[in-house]
Design an enzyme around this catalytic site. Sequence first.
Site, PDB file in Angstrom:
ATOM      1  N   TRP A  37       0.855  -1.200   0.000  1.00  0.00           N
ATOM      2  CA  TRP A  37       0.000   0.000   0.000  1.00  0.00           C
ATOM      3  C   TRP A  37       0.883   1.239   0.000  1.00  0.00           C
ATOM      4  O   TRP A  37       1.955   1.261   0.624  1.00  0.00           O
ATOM      5  CB  TRP A  37      -0.900   0.017   1.244  1.00  0.00           C
ATOM      6  CG  TRP A  37      -2.287  -0.488   1.006  1.00  0.00           C
ATOM      7  CD1 TRP A  37      -3.416   0.268   0.882  1.00  0.00           C
ATOM      8  CD2 TRP A  37      -2.713  -1.857   0.861  1.00  0.00           C
ATOM      9  NE1 TRP A  37      -4.508  -0.542   0.666  1.00  0.00           N
ATOM     10  CE2 TRP A  37      -4.107  -1.850   0.655  1.00  0.00           C
ATOM     11  CE3 TRP A  37      -2.060  -3.085   0.881  1.00  0.00           C
ATOM     12  CZ2 TRP A  37      -4.862  -3.007   0.469  1.00  0.00           C
ATOM     13  CZ3 TRP A  37      -2.789  -4.239   0.697  1.00  0.00           C
ATOM     14  CH2 TRP A  37      -4.175  -4.199   0.487  1.00  0.00           C
ATOM     15  N   TRP A  39       0.636   4.769   1.097  1.00  0.00           N
ATOM     16  CA  TRP A  39       1.099   5.593   2.239  1.00  0.00           C
ATOM     17  C   TRP A  39       1.621   4.721   3.370  1.00  0.00           C
ATOM     18  O   TRP A  39       2.433   5.177   4.176  1.00  0.00           O
ATOM     19  CB  TRP A  39       0.107   6.665   2.663  1.00  0.00           C
ATOM     20  CG  TRP A  39      -1.199   6.315   3.323  1.00  0.00           C
ATOM     21  CD1 TRP A  39      -1.976   5.218   3.146  1.00  0.00           C
ATOM     22  CD2 TRP A  39      -1.888   7.155   4.276  1.00  0.00           C
ATOM     23  NE1 TRP A  39      -3.110   5.311   3.899  1.00  0.00           N
ATOM     24  CE2 TRP A  39      -3.083   6.482   4.608  1.00  0.00           C
ATOM     25  CE3 TRP A  39      -1.626   8.381   4.858  1.00  0.00           C
ATOM     26  CZ2 TRP A  39      -4.012   7.008   5.511  1.00  0.00           C
ATOM     27  CZ3 TRP A  39      -2.552   8.905   5.760  1.00  0.00           C
ATOM     28  CH2 TRP A  39      -3.730   8.225   6.077  1.00  0.00           C
ATOM     29  N   ASP A  40       1.202   3.458   3.423  1.00  0.00           N
ATOM     30  CA  ASP A  40       1.821   2.532   4.372  1.00  0.00           C
ATOM     31  C   ASP A  40       3.314   2.392   4.069  1.00  0.00           C
ATOM     32  O   ASP A  40       4.158   2.426   4.970  1.00  0.00           O
ATOM     33  CB  ASP A  40       1.193   1.133   4.272  1.00  0.00           C
ATOM     34  CG  ASP A  40      -0.274   1.092   4.651  1.00  0.00           C
ATOM     35  OD1 ASP A  40      -1.072   1.765   3.974  1.00  0.00           O
ATOM     36  OD2 ASP A  40      -0.615   0.380   5.611  1.00  0.00           O
ATOM     37  N   TYR A  85      -7.988 -11.040  -0.691  1.00  0.00           N
ATOM     38  CA  TYR A  85      -8.353  -9.625  -0.741  1.00  0.00           C
ATOM     39  C   TYR A  85      -9.295  -9.338  -1.899  1.00  0.00           C
ATOM     40  O   TYR A  85      -9.116  -9.836  -3.000  1.00  0.00           O
ATOM     41  CB  TYR A  85      -7.086  -8.760  -0.888  1.00  0.00           C
ATOM     42  CG  TYR A  85      -7.381  -7.278  -0.890  1.00  0.00           C
ATOM     43  CD1 TYR A  85      -7.542  -6.596   0.309  1.00  0.00           C
ATOM     44  CD2 TYR A  85      -7.527  -6.582  -2.080  1.00  0.00           C
ATOM     45  CE1 TYR A  85      -7.835  -5.234   0.313  1.00  0.00           C
ATOM     46  CE2 TYR A  85      -7.824  -5.215  -2.088  1.00  0.00           C
ATOM     47  CZ  TYR A  85      -7.973  -4.554  -0.886  1.00  0.00           C
ATOM     48  OH  TYR A  85      -8.257  -3.211  -0.883  1.00  0.00           O
ATOM     49  N   GLN A 106      -3.319   7.535  -3.043  1.00  0.00           N
ATOM     50  CA  GLN A 106      -3.504   7.627  -1.590  1.00  0.00           C
ATOM     51  C   GLN A 106      -2.782   8.877  -1.096  1.00  0.00           C
ATOM     52  O   GLN A 106      -2.024   9.487  -1.861  1.00  0.00           O
ATOM     53  CB  GLN A 106      -2.946   6.366  -0.904  1.00  0.00           C
ATOM     54  CG  GLN A 106      -4.023   5.398  -0.462  1.00  0.00           C
ATOM     55  CD  GLN A 106      -3.515   4.312   0.469  1.00  0.00           C
ATOM     56  OE1 GLN A 106      -2.349   3.929   0.396  1.00  0.00           O
ATOM     57  NE2 GLN A 106      -4.380   3.796   1.319  1.00  0.00           N
ATOM     58  N   ASP A 167     -10.988   5.499   5.053  1.00  0.00           N
ATOM     59  CA  ASP A 167     -12.004   4.882   4.197  1.00  0.00           C
ATOM     60  C   ASP A 167     -13.454   5.137   4.604  1.00  0.00           C
ATOM     61  O   ASP A 167     -14.282   5.432   3.763  1.00  0.00           O
ATOM     62  CB  ASP A 167     -11.791   3.358   4.151  1.00  0.00           C
ATOM     63  CG  ASP A 167     -10.387   2.972   3.730  1.00  0.00           C
ATOM     64  OD1 ASP A 167      -9.503   3.843   3.670  1.00  0.00           O
ATOM     65  OD2 ASP A 167     -10.167   1.771   3.462  1.00  0.00           O
ATOM     66  N   TRP A 357     -12.324   4.155  10.941  1.00  0.00           N
ATOM     67  CA  TRP A 357     -12.078   5.602  10.975  1.00  0.00           C
ATOM     68  C   TRP A 357     -13.224   6.373  11.614  1.00  0.00           C
ATOM     69  O   TRP A 357     -13.310   7.582  11.471  1.00  0.00           O
ATOM     70  CB  TRP A 357     -11.828   6.114   9.548  1.00  0.00           C
ATOM     71  CG  TRP A 357     -10.587   5.536   8.948  1.00  0.00           C
ATOM     72  CD1 TRP A 357     -10.488   4.390   8.222  1.00  0.00           C
ATOM     73  CD2 TRP A 357      -9.246   6.051   9.054  1.00  0.00           C
ATOM     74  NE1 TRP A 357      -9.175   4.148   7.859  1.00  0.00           N
ATOM     75  CE2 TRP A 357      -8.392   5.165   8.353  1.00  0.00           C
ATOM     76  CE3 TRP A 357      -8.685   7.174   9.669  1.00  0.00           C
ATOM     77  CZ2 TRP A 357      -7.019   5.365   8.250  1.00  0.00           C
ATOM     78  CZ3 TRP A 357      -7.326   7.367   9.571  1.00  0.00           C
ATOM     79  CH2 TRP A 357      -6.507   6.478   8.874  1.00  0.00           C
ATOM     80  N   GLU A 400      -3.713  -2.715  14.078  1.00  0.00           N
ATOM     81  CA  GLU A 400      -3.953  -1.691  13.063  1.00  0.00           C
ATOM     82  C   GLU A 400      -4.434  -0.376  13.695  1.00  0.00           C
ATOM     83  O   GLU A 400      -3.997   0.702  13.335  1.00  0.00           O
ATOM     84  CB  GLU A 400      -5.008  -2.219  12.076  1.00  0.00           C
ATOM     85  CG  GLU A 400      -5.267  -1.339  10.883  1.00  0.00           C
ATOM     86  CD  GLU A 400      -6.265  -1.982   9.901  1.00  0.00           C
ATOM     87  OE1 GLU A 400      -6.872  -3.026  10.250  1.00  0.00           O
ATOM     88  OE2 GLU A 400      -6.430  -1.435   8.794  1.00  0.00           O
TER      89      GLU A 400
HETATM   90  C1  GLC Z   1      -7.056   0.455   5.133  1.00  0.00           C
HETATM   91  C2  GLC Z   1      -6.840   1.893   5.586  1.00  0.00           C
HETATM   92  C3  GLC Z   1      -5.827   2.562   4.653  1.00  0.00           C
HETATM   93  C4  GLC Z   1      -4.557   1.749   4.629  1.00  0.00           C
HETATM   94  C5  GLC Z   1      -4.825   0.280   4.265  1.00  0.00           C
HETATM   95  C6  GLC Z   1      -3.603  -0.609   4.427  1.00  0.00           C
HETATM   96  O1  GLC Z   1      -7.655   0.401   3.890  1.00  0.00           O
HETATM   97  O2  GLC Z   1      -8.033   2.598   5.644  1.00  0.00           O
HETATM   98  O3  GLC Z   1      -5.586   3.872   5.070  1.00  0.00           O
HETATM   99  O4  GLC Z   1      -3.626   2.289   3.742  1.00  0.00           O
HETATM  100  O5  GLC Z   1      -5.824  -0.230   5.094  1.00  0.00           O
HETATM  101  O6  GLC Z   1      -3.096  -0.535   5.716  1.00  0.00           O
END
Ligand code: GLC
Length: 429
Positions: A37, A39-40, A85, A106, A167, A357, A400
């Site tokens: 992912w 921003w992760d 997924y 993202q 999300d 969220w 998480e």
């Molecule tokens: C969820 C979160 C998102 C994050 C993803 C992977 O979808 O809402 O912000 O990047 O998980 O951790």
Amino acid sequence: MTPQQQDQLRSAAQATLRANDRGGYAVPSPRLYPFQWNWDAAVNAVGWQTFDEPRAWQEIETLLTGQWANGLLPSIVFHRPADSYFPGPQEWGCDHLTPPTTSISQPPLLATMVRRMRDHSRDPQVDQRLRTIVPKIVDWHRWWYRDRDPEQTGLVVTYHPWETGSDNSPAWDEPLARVPATPRSYQRRDTGVVDGSMRPHKAEYDRFVYLLDFFRDCRFDPRRIYDECPLRIVDFALNAILLRANLDLAHLCEALGLHSDAAQLRDWHQRGAAAIATLWSPTLRRHVSLDTRSGKPLPSRTHAGFLAWYAHVFTGESGPQRQLDLLAELDEFLGATRHALASTHPTDPGYDPRRYWRGAVWPHINWLVAEGLAEHGHAAQAQRLRDDTLALVQAGGLFEYFAPDTGEGLGGPDFSWTAAITLILLQTR
Ligand code: GLC
């Protein structure tokens, strides 16, 4: 926390990143999120750097292999297939790409994380790597402004709650309700991995799926999507992160002698800071997101507004008073739940302490807000957020997200960016 407890936590966090490593990228959580992912990866890279710098740069270089020719850096890069997924690359209409990706982005944290990594680097050749990495990030920022701000307002729009990273924030409830529910059937996978009470509702998923089908049916044509997408919002948090990233990317460009890019980035920051000031609500004492379809502000009481410090947008005459107002709002958040920072304030009708969220505490947001607070001299509040985050992780595990009332660890276990934030916070103690 005793030094021994800190060592234990550090080892556990390092072990989590190592265990989630799939060779050049870390999956956020093995079963729930089995790909890379966007921003992760940016946060994870900073975590890696605390104990393995070459691996940190690899995380970023691997992410950038998913970049599109038009500059888009997708939200997910599907390096290898996995069937736990939904929705996969075929659903997105992007399975022909190498590597396959989604068609949305993202929050653009990457430039800020890369700048931080350069500042902390022990590699004398680091600028060699950056000569390849930085122009790609500049291309991504160009994509945001070209495709997502075609009317040159200074702020970029987003078409999917997943692109905001938050999300199922209650801020999106109203605009999302106007999106048609998908008429097709599909099989969710997330609720087979974690309890449904911690995940978005089916009504939201029906609309998430409608939107990704819509992008595919538009053949990703930016103009058509801008004109026709039923959801089109200016997310304050995403814009705050982009504005901050413009400054950090300008700094990197200057260091590499890319002066005209740097000037462009500083201009985007300046124009964006002026435009974002119009999102300030004096009665709510914070900035809010905007629904550009209805023209209405999205006033949900979420943690997003606290990213204003991090974005460096308190410029001009109103800056000092607005900061005081936002500090007062922050006090109300800090006092409202046992553990800070609730993603949604308990007085908001959308509050749900366990559902993602809509109330849960997110370690990386705490860290970003703390960075911005510290940069503006609000050291006590910054420390409170850092301490709360470490205490949650120590007591609850590397989950998480966390319940703001009980501190319970929720969502996916053994979570990469939670591990990364833990390492970062332990390093700066
Ligand atoms: C969820 C979160 C998102 C994050 C993803 C992977 O979808 O809402 O912000 O990047 O998980 O951790």
